[in-house]
Motif scaffolding. Sequence first.
Motif, PDB file in Angstrom:
ATOM      1  N   PRO A  43       0.842  -1.203   0.000  1.00 59.24           N
ATOM      2  CA  PRO A  43       0.000   0.000   0.000  1.00 59.24           C
ATOM      3  C   PRO A  43       0.878   1.255   0.000  1.00 59.24           C
ATOM      4  O   PRO A  43       1.877   1.313   0.711  1.00 59.24           O
ATOM      5  CB  PRO A  43      -0.777  -0.099   1.313  1.00 59.24           C
ATOM      6  CG  PRO A  43      -0.700  -1.518   1.715  1.00 59.24           C
ATOM      7  CD  PRO A  43       0.603  -2.034   1.172  1.00 59.24           C
ATOM      8  N   GLU A  44       0.509   2.210  -0.815  1.00 55.86           N
ATOM      9  CA  GLU A  44       1.267   3.459  -0.879  1.00 55.86           C
ATOM     10  C   GLU A  44       0.324   4.632  -0.667  1.00 55.86           C
ATOM     11  O   GLU A  44      -0.782   4.663  -1.194  1.00 55.86           O
ATOM     12  CB  GLU A  44       1.976   3.575  -2.227  1.00 55.86           C
ATOM     13  CG  GLU A  44       3.044   2.501  -2.405  1.00 55.86           C
ATOM     14  CD  GLU A  44       3.897   2.718  -3.638  1.00 55.86           C
ATOM     15  OE1 GLU A  44       4.424   3.835  -3.799  1.00 55.86           O
ATOM     16  OE2 GLU A  44       4.023   1.780  -4.429  1.00 55.86           O
ATOM     17  N   ASP A  77      10.506  -5.500  -8.672  1.00 54.19           N
ATOM     18  CA  ASP A  77      11.237  -4.390  -8.067  1.00 54.19           C
ATOM     19  C   ASP A  77      11.190  -4.509  -6.550  1.00 54.19           C
ATOM     20  O   ASP A  77      10.123  -4.379  -5.952  1.00 54.19           O
ATOM     21  CB  ASP A  77      10.582  -3.082  -8.527  1.00 54.19           C
ATOM     22  CG  ASP A  77      11.097  -1.860  -7.799  1.00 54.19           C
ATOM     23  OD1 ASP A  77      12.177  -1.920  -7.176  1.00 54.19           O
ATOM     24  OD2 ASP A  77      10.400  -0.829  -7.857  1.00 54.19           O
ATOM     25  N   LEU A  78      12.351  -4.759  -5.922  1.00 56.25           N
ATOM     26  CA  LEU A  78      12.419  -4.781  -4.464  1.00 56.25           C
ATOM     27  C   LEU A  78      12.282  -3.336  -3.976  1.00 56.25           C
ATOM     28  O   LEU A  78      13.246  -2.637  -3.713  1.00 56.25           O
ATOM     29  CB  LEU A  78      13.719  -5.425  -3.975  1.00 56.25           C
ATOM     30  CG  LEU A  78      13.866  -5.547  -2.459  1.00 56.25           C
ATOM     31  CD1 LEU A  78      12.696  -6.293  -1.838  1.00 56.25           C
ATOM     32  CD2 LEU A  78      15.196  -6.202  -2.116  1.00 56.25           C
ATOM     33  N   HIS A  79      11.047  -2.911  -3.888  1.00 55.56           N
ATOM     34  CA  HIS A  79      10.689  -1.515  -3.595  1.00 55.56           C
ATOM     35  C   HIS A  79      10.718  -1.215  -2.104  1.00 55.56           C
ATOM     36  O   HIS A  79      10.882  -0.080  -1.703  1.00 55.56           O
ATOM     37  CB  HIS A  79       9.289  -1.265  -4.167  1.00 55.56           C
ATOM     38  CG  HIS A  79       8.929   0.158  -4.366  1.00 55.56           C
ATOM     39  ND1 HIS A  79       9.706   1.042  -5.085  1.00 55.56           N
ATOM     40  CD2 HIS A  79       7.848   0.856  -3.950  1.00 55.56           C
ATOM     41  CE1 HIS A  79       9.113   2.221  -5.106  1.00 55.56           C
ATOM     42  NE2 HIS A  79       7.996   2.141  -4.419  1.00 55.56           N
ATOM     43  N   HIS A  95       6.087   3.015   1.512  1.00 58.48           N
ATOM     44  CA  HIS A  95       6.346   1.808   0.719  1.00 58.48           C
ATOM     45  C   HIS A  95       7.541   1.008   1.230  1.00 58.48           C
ATOM     46  O   HIS A  95       7.792  -0.091   0.751  1.00 58.48           O
ATOM     47  CB  HIS A  95       6.527   2.149  -0.765  1.00 58.48           C
ATOM     48  CG  HIS A  95       7.736   2.991  -1.039  1.00 58.48           C
ATOM     49  ND1 HIS A  95       7.664   4.355  -1.096  1.00 58.48           N
ATOM     50  CD2 HIS A  95       9.019   2.655  -1.240  1.00 58.48           C
ATOM     51  CE1 HIS A  95       8.864   4.840  -1.342  1.00 58.48           C
ATOM     52  NE2 HIS A  95       9.710   3.824  -1.429  1.00 58.48           N
ATOM     53  N   SER A  96       8.255   1.522   2.223  1.00 64.46           N
ATOM     54  CA  SER A  96       9.356   0.783   2.842  1.00 64.46           C
ATOM     55  C   SER A  96       8.869  -0.142   3.945  1.00 64.46           C
ATOM     56  O   SER A  96       9.657  -0.879   4.524  1.00 64.46           O
ATOM     57  CB  SER A  96      10.370   1.754   3.437  1.00 64.46           C
ATOM     58  OG  SER A  96      11.041   2.454   2.439  1.00 64.46           O
ATOM     59  N   GLY A  97       7.594  -0.096   4.245  1.00 66.31           N
ATOM     60  CA  GLY A  97       7.023  -0.937   5.295  1.00 66.31           C
ATOM     61  C   GLY A  97       6.577  -0.130   6.494  1.00 66.31           C
ATOM     62  O   GLY A  97       5.465  -0.264   6.957  1.00 66.31           O
TER      63      GLY A  97
END
Length: 163
Positions: A13-14, A120-122, A133-135
């Motif tokens: 989720p962003e 993509d390891l976003h 988006h990094s958690g």
Amino acid sequence: SLKGVNLGSWLIPEHDYAVVTNESLCEYTERVGAAKSSRVMEEHLSTFVTEADFDWMASHGVNTVRVPLGWWNVLHASELPDPGTSKAWTSFAPSPEVSMAAIGQALDWAAHRRMSVLLDLHGGPGGQNGKDHSGCHGVAEWHEHSVNNSLLVISALMERFGD
């Protein structure tokens, strides 16, 4: 030539898209609890991107699909060789088992339509920039425990999907 789309906010989720929540996954999970977060994210994962979307993309000439994902979509926190101790090192929903199955399905749908996929390891382990988006919003610990953890996530993706 490439004609691509981004499947942003599918696995992560962003805030800019606010499909599931405008919070990071860790904030959302803290607010609603792990069980509800899992239910909501699994439902989202199964409905936000479907085979019909791949049909539509193909019919509009799309030949490349970017799939941003988080480390937690690939591995459980307990599988990381060098984790930190903050909340950014917690496993989030959806589980790696559910996420990897969905990613595999998307890869199959793309292959049947002769599309390329960029995984993509976003959301890197520990949070690479402190963005949603990094958690975990506000937590950026990727630089402290980066290489071994990130390589393990990428290796797991290659082992599962690397052909």
